[in-house]
Scaffold this active site. Structure first.
Site, mmCIF file in Angstrom:
data_model
loop_
_atom_site.group_PDB
_atom_site.id
_atom_site.type_symbol
_atom_site.label_atom_id
_atom_site.label_comp_id
_atom_site.label_asym_id
_atom_site.label_seq_id
_atom_site.Cartn_x
_atom_site.Cartn_y
_atom_site.Cartn_z
ATOM 1 N N HIS A 184 0.831 -1.160 -0.019
ATOM 2 C CA HIS A 184 0.035 -0.022 0.012
ATOM 3 C C HIS A 184 0.724 1.357 -0.076
ATOM 4 C CE1 HIS A 184 -2.977 2.950 0.977
ATOM 5 N NE2 HIS A 184 -2.358 3.296 1.910
ATOM 6 N N HIS A 223 -26.967 22.358 20.122
ATOM 7 C CA HIS A 223 -27.317 22.980 18.957
ATOM 8 C C HIS A 223 -26.767 24.545 19.054
ATOM 9 C CE1 HIS A 223 -29.661 19.600 18.194
ATOM 10 N NE2 HIS A 223 -30.322 20.188 17.136
#
Lengths: 626, 626
Positions: free
Chosen positions: A255, A463
């Site tokens: 790889h 939030h």
């Protein structure tokens, strides 16, 4: 065409590059060269003599660590990437960086390497193609091809992107999966058991597999079937990572490490490769030249079509040219100037007014939201983009913030559009990896980020952004603008759209803000200067009025972009911004902000609880002066 | 059991809460109450009189905006959440914030609201359960239940989480999909065409659907079949958002706005609801009390088993108690002290040495990497966790950074483990939303973030963090540690593990660093003080030596955690850190860093190119002093 010779050329160019650099990823190119060559020699519509031809097919190497494969393609097809650049692969100052970089190397359509994002950007490319085709059917008609690896498919953004592409029926998107069963840490069976074909079929894609990655004709025919299918296509092409390298092929060792001189020599010997390092055999050069010539002819034929289009539809053609060049239309500034009103409103609403004002003038202005269109104010009054109507301007990205942002990048890179996407500021975290790529690629994607502070209120700390404004400012090249009223929001939109060399984040409120009179900011003989952004400008003004009433001349300096602020000498300076104070230190004498999480409660109560009222700001300043 | 009465109680408690707050999300609770009630009344193993019972089933409301449903459950099952708290839903200071918050409300297993993360954390819960079961088979044996919405399934992290759960065969994970076909902006058909059952089947899940969301027996039986199936289960339960509210049910209007007094009254009338607001009928109270009593009996039976386990296996039981309490084992500090050596090595390698030293002592220390184990140094020498061997300590999270981080949160919340996860620092962006939740929930997840600067080199700017260290420091409550050698890395691991009230990020190098002698830092009569972190400590020391050689007494102050740095008075102060300078301004006279993207090239050349050598740092300081 001598397919085998061309494929081996690509394989060994890649291995030679990695070997010369003593760094890089040889395995992917050695396994995937056949599919890349098949695509580039039998399907890809491109003109190497003009890489900017707008109707070219787009090729995205989502497995960006295989950059040596892409550089090899650009080299043999004569995109102006000479052997010397291949020899300086991964070296400082070269055109051949470790991962492909848009804007750095001619022919590289997008920066890739952060996994999954190439695939997700390709959805944006393919969407832009259909949308531009809807505007200019005769002159836009091309495909978007992707080579993706296992990593791309494991990343969550692959779900968002593939789901969106399936929903929108982006049939001109064709993904080749380099299915080599290997990731960095070993076999894919260490970490995944997905049935990828079934998964993509569940998204409404055409799928095919398993295709032998050595079989050029099989790959060719699968691509041909994919082009015929009205759905986006996912082709599983079985390959062997590092193919041909004895003792290394098919393992994770292939790889990310050079093969080593000995293994590379042995690999070449076994393959019957008789050429020196970095050599492109004459036959391959000739084949590529012939293919490039055919591409130039296709381009010339397109140019004839475009000339005819221009003659028949001069306005449409002019619009095509204008939007491709990212030139703003006449009346742009005036339309924005007309947005300002008198009534208090949230800057998210001001922003929507800007969009509605620009919409009739700018067919290139398209976008939407990650399922918060009503909240963030993105509907412009146009039609929804659907698989049956690509002529719309409103895009329902779904609850896919990261996929949305990547799609924006792809749309900008494709050209012809000035796309924007929106969500709540706190969820900018979800799309941050794509926002970083916007900045790195210098593409002018526009992010509309609303509900920009603890004033969000009842939804609570999950939030309520606190660190987000500052964390956006840290991204090099991202323009972060936080306007305070209608006129300021119009200025922000103007700056965002006038910018063509980088992204912009518009940071907007949920809550109403007053329309301010700029004359109220100044103060003769000020001893204190309050710099503020967005919703805190009016808070600062309120504090200034209190202090002025107490005989303390106080100036307010609103800044859209903090980088524009230059503190005045000989006064105390104070910043007020409902977010992290970190970036203000060193600039002002006192930074008023919030460096902890917020609370659930009524927005104004939460703001007051954390000190964001004129009275509390004035009190802090009084302390400073005392 | 009067199922209908209990369900209506939950529905109207939720609607009453939202109405009282004039804010919130009534639609989800009104549609999903039947499945929640079925689960809690017929399957959930819990003891409301002791919410900390370790072998309780876990219930995660991934659709966190439906918090009113969860608060209703906690209220009627008497988790100590009184009516007064329901009446102060979403008000500042209440125990009933807009989204459920772990640590804030007894019985809330995790903070949810950022979509997809509840589901992804649940995978961590379910994995921890199996891993703890492998260590203590007799005393750990429970399920993890999730209610997820469309938003959870559209988010990319749902792919990472579901794929990981399928691969690991987490059969005790049961997800109920509140399949109401509505998102905030309208019908789900605006933005998705996924076949969710096919998708989850592709991940290797047991799936069932479509189940009528009103049919308590059908839901009950589906859950029973799911418990019998060895695979994780995904149950599609068809519901109607805002069910029963005339003119609103089944539309996006039901999602995030109060019904209004009139509609709510009419809904109650149509349903035959005869009770006042916030009333729990006696029959429901009795039913819940009976269920709670059964839960307490199950807990008592478990306690008997635990007592027997303790008698038979005192060491194992003591280990269970120790790890549940997050108490570190004897010898912990000594093991870390032994890690320091003399040879230069990267701090990622030092970190691996720490892990290997701790592994024999700490069965609770488990973790791994998002497919970069070899690069980030996470293998400890233990076995890989697989579906056939939950007794391992090494987790192959796959190329799923966000899913990994969410799983870490779930594992910490479950208890019994001190999990860590790793990736390259630049990819901390991919997992940032979960890292924020770690901090918000104050859970001690440990993030091992390596390849921490432009010294990464050849992989180029996509892989080179610049803004990341600073962006992590902005997250409230996240401990960010950047050690400079073996001993410092051992200190960092000690701080990370001693911390039980919040997450830690260990920021580590790719490149080798020298082992430093602390005696070299000090300087008598210093006129300059260089503060540095990580790899720049040795650079600073090199610069100090140059300056000292020129007759400028220079002190070096290494800081693991920047918050620990207090600049000395009466000296010039300079920071050196290969990242954004933003956070250093205001603290030091000169901040040396990098505020733009990096380059692909050899690591030391890239570092030198951007000013990170002793000579270049010394030159900057000379300028400062001049």
């Amino acid at each position: 065409m001598n397919d085998k010779l061309a494929i081996d050329t690509l394989r060994f160019l890649a291995a030679d590059m990695v070997q010369a650099a003593n760094s890089g990823h040889p395995g992917m190119p050695m396994g995937a060269a056949p599919m890349a060559w098949t695509l580039w020699s039998r399907h890809l519509k491109h003109d190497p003599s003009d890489p900017t031809w707008t109707d070219r097919d787009r090729f995205i190497l989502s497995a960006g660590h295989g950059s040596a494969l892409l550089y090899g393609l650009l080299h043999i097809f004569d995109y102006g990437l000479p052997e010397s650049e291949l020899r300086s692969f991964r070296q400082l100052g070269s055109r051949t960086p470790g991962h492909p970089e848009f804007g750095h190397t001619v022919g590289v359509e997008s920066t890739t390497g952060p996994l999954g994002q190439g695939l997700a950007m390709a959805v944006g490319f393919a969407l832009a193609e259909r949308m531009q085709n809807a505007q200019h059917p005769d002159i836009v008609n091309h495909h978007t091809y992707v080579i993706a690896g296992d990593g791309c498919l494991m990343e969550g953004v692959s779900h968002e992107a593939a789901s969106l592409a399936g929903h929108l029926g982006l049939g001109r998107l064709i993904v080749l999966w380099d299915d080599n069963s290997i990731t960095i840490d070993g076999g894919t069976d260490r970490s995944t058991s997905d049935d990828q074909l079934a998964r993509f079929a569940a998204y409404g894609w055409h799928t095919e597999g398993v295709i032998d990655g050595m079989d050029v004709d099989a790959i060719d025919q699968a691509i041909a079937r994919a082009k015929d299918d009205p759905r986006p296509s996912f082709l599983a092409v079985r390959t062997v990572i590092g193919r041909g390298a004895p003792g290394i092929e098919g393992t994770a060792k292939a790889h990310g490490s050079p093969l080593g001189d000995e293994v590379l020599a042995e690999t070449k010997r076994l393959e019957g490769w008789e050429h020196g390092a970095f050599v492109v055999p004459d036959e391959v050069q000739d084949d590529c030249a012939a293919l490039a010539k055919a591409g130039a002819e296709a381009h010339a034929a397109w140019q004839e079509r475009f000339d005819a289009y221009e003659a028949a539809h001069p306005d449409a053609a002019a619009q095509f040219v204008r939007t491709e060049a990212r030139i703003l239309p006449d009346g742009f500034a005036e339309a924005l100037d007309a947005v300002a009103g008198d009534a208090p409103r949230a800057t998210r609403v001001s922003s929507q007014a800007c969009l509605k004002a620009l919409h009739p003038l700018m067919p290139e202005l398209v976008g939407g939201s990650a399922d918060l269109a009503g909240s963030t104010g993105t509907p412009m009054g146009g039609e929804l983009v659907t698989r049956d109507n690509y002529a719309g301007s409103e895009i329902a990205f779904g609850i896919r913030e990261f996929g949305m942002a990547a799609a924006l990048n792809g749309m900008v890179l494709h050209g012809g559009f000035r796309p924007f996407g929106s969500t709540f500021l706190v969820f900018a975290d979800y799309l941050r990896p794509a926002l970083r790529l916007s900045a790195l690629m210098k593409v002018p994607a526009i992010y509309v980020l609303t509900h920009d502070s603890i004033a969000v209120g009842e939804d609570g700390p999950t939030h309520e952004p606190v660190e987000h404004i500052e964390s956006l400012r840290l991204i090099p090249g991202l323009q972060v603008l936080r306007p305070y009223d209608d006129a300021d929001t119009a200025r922000a939109w103007r700056l965002a759209l006038e910018r063509t060399d980088g992204p912009t984040a518009l940071v907007l409120t949920r809550q109403n803000l007053p329309q301010l009179d700029a004359a109220a900011f100044a103060s003769d003989d000020a001893v204190v200067e309050i710099v503020a952004t967005g919703s805190e400008v009016s808070t600062a003004l309120g504090a200034a009025e209190i202090l002025r009433g107490e005989g303390t001349p106080t100036r307010v300096v609103p800044v859209l972009d903090r980088r524009d602020y230059a503190p005045s000498a000989d006064v105390k300076t104070v910043s007020v911004e409902a977010g992290s104070t970190s970036g203000w230190h060193g600039t002002v004498d006192l930074a008023i902000g919030i460096d902890h999480f917020g609370d659930s409660g009524k927005g104004d109560e939460v703001m007051a609880h954390h000190g964001f009222t004129p009275e509390k700001v004035a009190a802090r300043i009084r302390e400073l002066l005392a």
